[in-house]
Design an enzyme around this catalytic site. Structure first.
Site, PDB file in Angstrom:
ATOM      1  N   GLN A   1       0.834  -1.193   0.000  1.00 48.21           N
ATOM      2  CA  GLN A   1       0.000   0.000   0.000  1.00 48.21           C
ATOM      3  C   GLN A   1       0.875   1.250   0.000  1.00 48.21           C
ATOM      4  OE1 GLN A   1      -3.424  -0.463   3.024  1.00 48.21           O
ATOM      5  NE2 GLN A   1      -2.006  -2.100   3.533  1.00 48.21           N
ATOM      6  N   ASN A   2       2.164   1.044   0.193  1.00 49.70           N
ATOM      7  CA  ASN A   2       3.076   2.177   0.336  1.00 49.70           C
ATOM      8  C   ASN A   2       3.370   2.810  -1.013  1.00 49.70           C
ATOM      9  OD1 ASN A   2       3.105   1.447   3.006  1.00 49.70           O
ATOM     10  ND2 ASN A   2       5.071   0.396   2.902  1.00 49.70           N
TER      11      ASN A   2
ATOM     12  N   ASP B   1       6.082   4.900  -1.264  1.00 49.30           N
ATOM     13  CA  ASP B   1       7.430   5.484  -1.108  1.00 49.30           C
ATOM     14  C   ASP B   1       8.483   4.862  -2.023  1.00 49.30           C
ATOM     15  OD1 ASP B   1       7.486   3.747   2.099  1.00 49.30           O
ATOM     16  OD2 ASP B   1       8.088   2.997   0.133  1.00 49.30           O
TER      17      ASP B   1
ATOM     18  N   HIS C   1      -1.350   1.335  -4.273  1.00 49.48           N
ATOM     19  CA  HIS C   1      -1.755   2.747  -4.151  1.00 49.48           C
ATOM     20  C   HIS C   1      -0.866   3.673  -4.966  1.00 49.48           C
ATOM     21  CE1 HIS C   1      -3.896   1.842  -0.047  1.00 49.48           C
ATOM     22  NE2 HIS C   1      -4.478   1.275  -1.096  1.00 49.48           N
TER      23      HIS C   1
ATOM     24  N   CYS D   1      -0.879  17.044 -22.958  1.00 49.75           N
ATOM     25  CA  CYS D   1      -2.219  17.653 -23.105  1.00 49.75           C
ATOM     26  C   CYS D   1      -2.342  18.974 -22.367  1.00 49.75           C
ATOM     27  CB  CYS D   1      -3.299  16.680 -22.618  1.00 49.75           C
ATOM     28  SG  CYS D   1      -3.280  16.444 -20.827  1.00 49.75           S
TER      29      CYS D   1
ATOM     30  N   ASN E   1       3.446  -7.016  13.309  1.00 46.84           N
ATOM     31  CA  ASN E   1       3.068  -5.659  13.678  1.00 46.84           C
ATOM     32  C   ASN E   1       3.243  -5.532  15.189  1.00 46.84           C
ATOM     33  OD1 ASN E   1       1.641  -3.257  14.292  1.00 46.84           O
ATOM     34  ND2 ASN E   1       0.347  -3.524  12.489  1.00 46.84           N
TER      35      ASN E   1
HETATM   36  N1  APR Z   1       7.041  -2.586  11.971  1.00 46.68           N
HETATM   37  C1  APR Z   1       5.815  -3.107  11.667  1.00 46.68           C
HETATM   38  N2  APR Z   1       4.654  -2.428  11.829  1.00 46.68           N
HETATM   39  C2  APR Z   1       4.737  -1.180  12.338  1.00 46.68           C
HETATM   40  C3  APR Z   1       5.962  -0.566  12.683  1.00 46.68           C
HETATM   41  C4  APR Z   1       7.145  -1.332  12.481  1.00 46.68           C
HETATM   42  N3  APR Z   1       8.352  -0.828  12.792  1.00 46.68           N
HETATM   43  N4  APR Z   1       5.694   0.683  13.153  1.00 46.68           N
HETATM   44  C5  APR Z   1       4.356   0.848  13.094  1.00 46.68           C
HETATM   45  N5  APR Z   1       3.777  -0.264  12.627  1.00 46.68           N
HETATM   46  C6  APR Z   1       2.361  -0.533  12.383  1.00 46.68           C
HETATM   47  C7  APR Z   1       1.399   0.325  13.166  1.00 46.68           C
HETATM   48  O1  APR Z   1       1.142  -0.293  14.422  1.00 46.68           O
HETATM   49  C8  APR Z   1       0.157   0.282  12.280  1.00 46.68           C
HETATM   50  O2  APR Z   1      -0.648  -0.849  12.601  1.00 46.68           O
HETATM   51  O3  APR Z   1       2.111  -0.217  11.030  1.00 46.68           O
HETATM   52  C9  APR Z   1       0.741   0.105  10.883  1.00 46.68           C
HETATM   53  C10 APR Z   1       0.647   1.361  10.046  1.00 46.68           C
HETATM   54  O4  APR Z   1      -0.724   1.615   9.856  1.00 46.68           O
HETATM   55  P1  APR Z   1      -1.193   2.917   9.023  1.00 46.68           P
HETATM   56  O5  APR Z   1      -0.454   4.102   9.472  1.00 46.68           O
HETATM   57  O6  APR Z   1      -2.695   2.871   9.054  1.00 46.68           O
HETATM   58  O7  APR Z   1      -0.683   2.627   7.549  1.00 46.68           O
HETATM   59  P2  APR Z   1      -1.319   1.663   6.497  1.00 46.68           P
HETATM   60  O8  APR Z   1      -1.916   0.447   7.123  1.00 46.68           O
HETATM   61  O9  APR Z   1      -0.312   1.463   5.433  1.00 46.68           O
HETATM   62  O10 APR Z   1      -2.506   2.553   5.895  1.00 46.68           O
HETATM   63  C11 APR Z   1      -3.204   1.949   4.830  1.00 46.68           C
HETATM   64  O11 APR Z   1      -4.451   3.921   4.450  1.00 46.68           O
HETATM   65  O12 APR Z   1      -4.410   6.118   4.601  1.00 46.68           O
HETATM   66  C12 APR Z   1      -4.443   5.099   3.691  1.00 46.68           C
HETATM   67  O13 APR Z   1      -3.595   4.953   1.514  1.00 46.68           O
HETATM   68  C13 APR Z   1      -3.215   5.100   2.845  1.00 46.68           C
HETATM   69  O14 APR Z   1      -1.829   3.250   2.211  1.00 46.68           O
HETATM   70  C14 APR Z   1      -2.469   3.867   3.311  1.00 46.68           C
HETATM   71  C15 APR Z   1      -3.582   3.008   3.849  1.00 46.68           C
END
Ligand code: APR
Length: 247
Positions: A102-103, A105, A120, A151, A214
């Protein structure tokens, strides 16, 4: 010291098709804040949900473009971490391995992952707003946002905004892989945003072993066969080493 569960390693060794799905958490140890962390600096007063939408761009294209330029400038300064590298190592050893992220980056590609689905999009790429023409490069500093060379419409980042549909081919490939796999790794995602969040459930309902990596609990935790309450940058290298031998 993190020691992976021997039963998890046995399941990884037995698995014929492995799929991994990552979220912002796997990039946290590269220094990128996760999506639900507070924004910093001058953007602290904005929520991503208020900027990452087509409506926000139409209302104020300059502000949204500058937010992404700020995010690109941060992404340009960070490197993949051992978690990214471990997934690239697993792909090298297991060519059938598929990584869905989903990243936006670009760190998985930078770490060497090639069997990669960017659900994404990717913040390092831009497209035009009207026709989605890809823009390989653009001159900074003149028009903000720059205009499409084909365009003339405004450029925008090649990412999926809130309220937009995911690239259909990418989503279909990810859903099919989740349905066909026999082990699914959900890594560093809060499992809150659909349709990406559905992938581990598709895998589990088709009999796959579901693993969550996680430090925090998510809605998937109670359904996962294995829960690894550890940072991805610590857990994944140890899991890859136990599964494949020391690098
Ligand atoms: N290692 C593993 N997991 C981690 C770490 C780590 N070092 N640090 C944080 N986390 C966990 C957090 O506990 C959280 O559950 O990573 C998760 C990040 O969650 P979000 O910030 O919600 O990111 P994500 O799940 O990628 O969001 C999904 O939502 O906002 C939209 O499009 C955006 O791609 C994004 C999507």
């Amino acid at each position: 010291m993190f020691d992976p569960d021997p039963d998890l390693i046995a399941a990884l060794r037995r698995a014929r098709r492995i799929v991994a799905s990552t979220g912002a958490g796997i990039s946290a140890e590269s220094g990128l804040s996760t999506f639900r962390d507070a924004q910093t600096g001058l953007w602290a007063k904005y929520k991503p949900e208020d900027l990452a939408t087509p409506q926000a761009f139409q209302r104020n294209p300059r502000m949204v473009w500058e937010w992404y330029e700020w995010r690109r400038s941060i992404v340009a300064t960070v490197e993949p971490n051992p978690g990214h590298a471990a997934l690239a190592r697993i792909e090298t050893a297991r060519p059938d391995f598929l990584l869905v992220t989903q990243n936006v980056d670009g760190l998985h590609a930078k770490a060497g992952s090639r069997n990669l689905v960017e659900l994404h999009g990717n913040i390092r790429r831009s497209i035009c707003f009207d026709q989605r023409h890809p823009a390989e490069s653009w001159t900074r500093g003149e028009d903000i946002p720059p205009h499409c060379a084909q365009c003339g419409s405004l450029l925008r980042p090649d990412v999926v905004w809130f309220g937009e549909t995911l690239p259909p081919d990418a989503l279909r490939r990810a859903q099919q892989a989740a349905a066909d796999c026999d082990l699914f790794l959900s890594i560093g995602t809060s499992t809150l945003v659909y349709p990406a969040a559905e992938l581990p459930y598709i895998a589990g309902s088709n009999g796959a072993t579901v693993v969550e990596i996680n430090p925090d609990a998510t809605p998937l935790s109670r359904l996962a066969n294995f829960v690894v309450r550890e940072k991805a940058g610590i857990a994944l290298p140890a899991i890859a080493a136990a599964m494949l031998g020391k690098p």
